[in-house]
Design an enzyme around this catalytic site. Sequence first.
Site, PDB file in Angstrom:
ATOM      1  N   LYS A 152       0.360  -9.955   3.580  1.00 12.48           N
ATOM      2  CA  LYS A 152       0.176  -8.759   4.401  1.00 12.48           C
ATOM      3  C   LYS A 152      -0.581  -9.101   5.693  1.00 12.48           C
ATOM      4  O   LYS A 152      -1.111 -10.205   5.845  1.00 12.48           O
ATOM      5  CB  LYS A 152      -0.596  -7.715   3.583  1.00 12.48           C
ATOM      6  CG  LYS A 152       0.163  -7.223   2.342  1.00 12.48           C
ATOM      7  CD  LYS A 152      -0.650  -6.154   1.622  1.00 12.48           C
ATOM      8  CE  LYS A 152       0.048  -5.673   0.365  1.00 12.48           C
ATOM      9  NZ  LYS A 152      -0.719  -4.598  -0.302  1.00 12.48           N
ATOM     10  N   TYR A 190       7.765   0.885   0.382  1.00 13.73           N
ATOM     11  CA  TYR A 190       6.723   1.609  -0.361  1.00 13.73           C
ATOM     12  C   TYR A 190       7.170   3.015  -0.767  1.00 13.73           C
ATOM     13  O   TYR A 190       6.324   3.873  -1.050  1.00 13.73           O
ATOM     14  CB  TYR A 190       5.437   1.662   0.463  1.00 13.73           C
ATOM     15  CG  TYR A 190       4.674   0.353   0.437  1.00 13.73           C
ATOM     16  CD1 TYR A 190       4.244  -0.198  -0.771  1.00 13.73           C
ATOM     17  CD2 TYR A 190       4.378  -0.335   1.606  1.00 13.73           C
ATOM     18  CE1 TYR A 190       3.546  -1.389  -0.816  1.00 13.73           C
ATOM     19  CE2 TYR A 190       3.677  -1.534   1.578  1.00 13.73           C
ATOM     20  CZ  TYR A 190       3.264  -2.055   0.356  1.00 13.73           C
ATOM     21  OH  TYR A 190       2.570  -3.234   0.311  1.00 13.73           O
ATOM     22  N   HIS A 236       1.449  -8.860  -1.413  1.00  9.32           N
ATOM     23  CA  HIS A 236       2.247  -8.013  -2.312  1.00  9.32           C
ATOM     24  C   HIS A 236       3.155  -8.906  -3.148  1.00  9.32           C
ATOM     25  O   HIS A 236       3.717  -9.873  -2.637  1.00  9.32           O
ATOM     26  CB  HIS A 236       3.107  -7.041  -1.503  1.00  9.32           C
ATOM     27  CG  HIS A 236       4.163  -6.373  -2.330  1.00  9.32           C
ATOM     28  ND1 HIS A 236       3.918  -5.230  -3.053  1.00  9.32           N
ATOM     29  CD2 HIS A 236       5.446  -6.709  -2.590  1.00  9.32           C
ATOM     30  CE1 HIS A 236       5.013  -4.884  -3.712  1.00  9.32           C
ATOM     31  NE2 HIS A 236       5.967  -5.771  -3.442  1.00  9.32           N
ATOM     32  N   ARG A 289       2.400 -12.447 -10.284  1.00  8.85           N
ATOM     33  CA  ARG A 289       1.397 -11.383 -10.455  1.00  8.85           C
ATOM     34  C   ARG A 289       0.094 -11.966 -11.007  1.00  8.85           C
ATOM     35  O   ARG A 289      -0.994 -11.515 -10.665  1.00  8.85           O
ATOM     36  CB  ARG A 289       1.909 -10.292 -11.389  1.00  8.85           C
ATOM     37  CG  ARG A 289       3.244  -9.690 -10.952  1.00  8.85           C
ATOM     38  CD  ARG A 289       3.198  -8.455 -10.148  1.00  8.85           C
ATOM     39  NE  ARG A 289       2.480  -7.359 -10.701  1.00  8.85           N
ATOM     40  CZ  ARG A 289       2.215  -6.254  -9.999  1.00  8.85           C
ATOM     41  NH1 ARG A 289       2.593  -6.175  -8.726  1.00  8.85           N
ATOM     42  NH2 ARG A 289       1.570  -5.257 -10.540  1.00  8.85           N
ATOM     43  N   GLU A 313      13.702  -5.382  -3.924  1.00  8.68           N
ATOM     44  CA  GLU A 313      12.896  -5.761  -2.759  1.00  8.68           C
ATOM     45  C   GLU A 313      13.500  -6.956  -2.030  1.00  8.68           C
ATOM     46  O   GLU A 313      13.509  -6.996  -0.791  1.00  8.68           O
ATOM     47  CB  GLU A 313      11.453  -6.051  -3.213  1.00  8.68           C
ATOM     48  CG  GLU A 313      10.745  -4.781  -3.678  1.00  8.68           C
ATOM     49  CD  GLU A 313       9.315  -4.978  -4.153  1.00  8.68           C
ATOM     50  OE1 GLU A 313       8.626  -3.964  -4.364  1.00  8.68           O
ATOM     51  OE2 GLU A 313       8.889  -6.146  -4.343  1.00  8.68           O
ATOM     52  N   PHE A 349      -2.472   7.769   0.216  1.00 13.62           N
ATOM     53  CA  PHE A 349      -2.667   6.614   1.087  1.00 13.62           C
ATOM     54  C   PHE A 349      -1.367   6.102   1.714  1.00 13.62           C
ATOM     55  O   PHE A 349      -1.369   5.103   2.422  1.00 13.62           O
ATOM     56  CB  PHE A 349      -3.346   5.473   0.318  1.00 13.62           C
ATOM     57  CG  PHE A 349      -2.621   5.035  -0.936  1.00 13.62           C
ATOM     58  CD1 PHE A 349      -1.543   4.158  -0.873  1.00 13.62           C
ATOM     59  CD2 PHE A 349      -3.033   5.497  -2.179  1.00 13.62           C
ATOM     60  CE1 PHE A 349      -0.880   3.753  -2.023  1.00 13.62           C
ATOM     61  CE2 PHE A 349      -2.371   5.098  -3.336  1.00 13.62           C
ATOM     62  CZ  PHE A 349      -1.296   4.228  -3.252  1.00 13.62           C
ATOM     63  N   ASN A 378      -5.463  -5.845   0.510  1.00 19.89           N
ATOM     64  CA  ASN A 378      -5.483  -6.746  -0.655  1.00 19.89           C
ATOM     65  C   ASN A 378      -4.586  -7.971  -0.484  1.00 19.89           C
ATOM     66  O   ASN A 378      -4.133  -8.574  -1.442  1.00 19.89           O
ATOM     67  CB  ASN A 378      -5.180  -5.976  -1.939  1.00 19.89           C
ATOM     68  CG  ASN A 378      -3.801  -5.365  -1.941  1.00 19.89           C
ATOM     69  OD1 ASN A 378      -3.066  -5.488  -0.969  1.00 19.89           O
ATOM     70  ND2 ASN A 378      -3.440  -4.727  -3.040  1.00 19.89           N
ATOM     71  N   THR A 380      -4.565  -5.276  -8.483  1.00 26.48           N
ATOM     72  CA  THR A 380      -4.376  -4.602  -7.191  1.00 26.48           C
ATOM     73  C   THR A 380      -5.685  -4.459  -6.430  1.00 26.48           C
ATOM     74  O   THR A 380      -5.733  -4.676  -5.224  1.00 26.48           O
ATOM     75  CB  THR A 380      -3.758  -3.197  -7.415  1.00 26.48           C
ATOM     76  OG1 THR A 380      -2.521  -3.364  -8.107  1.00 26.48           O
ATOM     77  CG2 THR A 380      -3.508  -2.491  -6.092  1.00 26.48           C
ATOM     78  N   ARG A 418      -6.331 -12.442  -4.866  1.00 28.05           N
ATOM     79  CA  ARG A 418      -7.132 -11.272  -4.481  1.00 28.05           C
ATOM     80  C   ARG A 418      -8.578 -11.418  -4.955  1.00 28.05           C
ATOM     81  O   ARG A 418      -9.518 -11.018  -4.259  1.00 28.05           O
ATOM     82  CB  ARG A 418      -6.513  -9.999  -5.050  1.00 28.05           C
ATOM     83  CG  ARG A 418      -5.219  -9.597  -4.343  1.00 28.05           C
ATOM     84  CD  ARG A 418      -4.520  -8.494  -5.098  1.00 28.05           C
ATOM     85  NE  ARG A 418      -3.350  -7.953  -4.408  1.00 28.05           N
ATOM     86  CZ  ARG A 418      -2.383  -7.279  -5.023  1.00 28.05           C
ATOM     87  NH1 ARG A 418      -2.470  -7.046  -6.325  1.00 28.05           N
ATOM     88  NH2 ARG A 418      -1.355  -6.823  -4.340  1.00 28.05           N
TER      89      ARG A 418
HETATM   90  P1  CMP Z   1       0.758  -3.463  -3.208  1.00 27.96           P
HETATM   91  O1  CMP Z   1       0.841  -4.418  -4.341  1.00 27.96           O
HETATM   92  O2  CMP Z   1       1.347  -3.886  -1.903  1.00 27.96           O
HETATM   93  O3  CMP Z   1       1.455  -2.083  -3.638  1.00 27.96           O
HETATM   94  C1  CMP Z   1       1.060  -0.836  -3.175  1.00 27.96           C
HETATM   95  C2  CMP Z   1      -0.145  -0.916  -2.304  1.00 27.96           C
HETATM   96  O4  CMP Z   1      -0.792   0.304  -2.103  1.00 27.96           O
HETATM   97  C3  CMP Z   1      -1.176  -1.787  -2.990  1.00 27.96           C
HETATM   98  O5  CMP Z   1      -0.774  -3.113  -2.959  1.00 27.96           O
HETATM   99  C4  CMP Z   1      -2.432  -1.435  -2.204  1.00 27.96           C
HETATM  100  O6  CMP Z   1      -2.591  -2.232  -1.049  1.00 27.96           O
HETATM  101  C5  CMP Z   1      -2.136  -0.010  -1.779  1.00 27.96           C
HETATM  102  N1  CMP Z   1      -3.007   0.913  -2.517  1.00 27.96           N
HETATM  103  C6  CMP Z   1      -2.978   1.183  -3.815  1.00 27.96           C
HETATM  104  N2  CMP Z   1      -3.932   2.083  -4.128  1.00 27.96           N
HETATM  105  C7  CMP Z   1      -4.561   2.377  -2.964  1.00 27.96           C
HETATM  106  C8  CMP Z   1      -5.625   3.242  -2.620  1.00 27.96           C
HETATM  107  N3  CMP Z   1      -6.239   3.982  -3.545  1.00 27.96           N
HETATM  108  N4  CMP Z   1      -6.009   3.290  -1.335  1.00 27.96           N
HETATM  109  C9  CMP Z   1      -5.367   2.545  -0.387  1.00 27.96           C
HETATM  110  N5  CMP Z   1      -4.345   1.702  -0.658  1.00 27.96           N
HETATM  111  C10 CMP Z   1      -3.949   1.629  -1.930  1.00 27.96           C
END
Ligand code: CMP
Length: 143
Positions: free
Chosen positions: A9, A49, A115, A85, A126, A57, A112, A91, A102
């Site tokens: 990212k 997404y 992805h 993963r 994807e 969010f 984070n 996450t 992470r």
């Molecule tokens: P990712 O694995 O890319 O998949 C969905 C993304 O949403 C996740 O990583 C986070 O970066 C983001 N995400 C999930 N929960 C939250 C949250 N509570 N606030 C902001 N971003 C979020």
Amino acid sequence: MERTFIMIKPDGVQRNLAGEVIKRFETKGFTLVGMKFMAVPRELAEKHYDVHKERPFFSSLVDFITSSPVVAMVWEGEGVVSGARTLIGATNPLTAAPGTIRGDFGISIGRNLIHGSDAIETAKTEIALWFGEDELVSWQPAA
Ligand code: CMP
């Protein structure tokens, strides 16, 4: 052979962690079959997404992913979806185990770093969303 979609990212690119992330996938033994450095069109980010579109969010997530370039990749190998993963970690980087990407490099759930597809079927969707067939290279590392 199983494949997964991985994206470094904007925060991972900005913090010069792309090489570190790629190294972890390489040294684990997975095989890179596609990679591009790109600015993400808003429409692509929204499709990627889509499952989160009702979440509070969602728009900030799309804003963030489109704010600065990413590294989009496809990795191949036995069990690569769940294996990736495991390398990536939970996450929320604050609760991700040390030793994971992470867990080692992040503190913010919204930043984070990376992805990874969450399941084999998601990975197929994807990969098809981000890559054309002609952008993927099937090859075998020498034994
Ligand atoms: P990712 O694995 O890319 O998949 C969905 C993304 O949403 C996740 O990583 C986070 O970066 C983001 N995400 C999930 N929960 C939250 C949250 N509570 N606030 C902001 N971003 C979020």
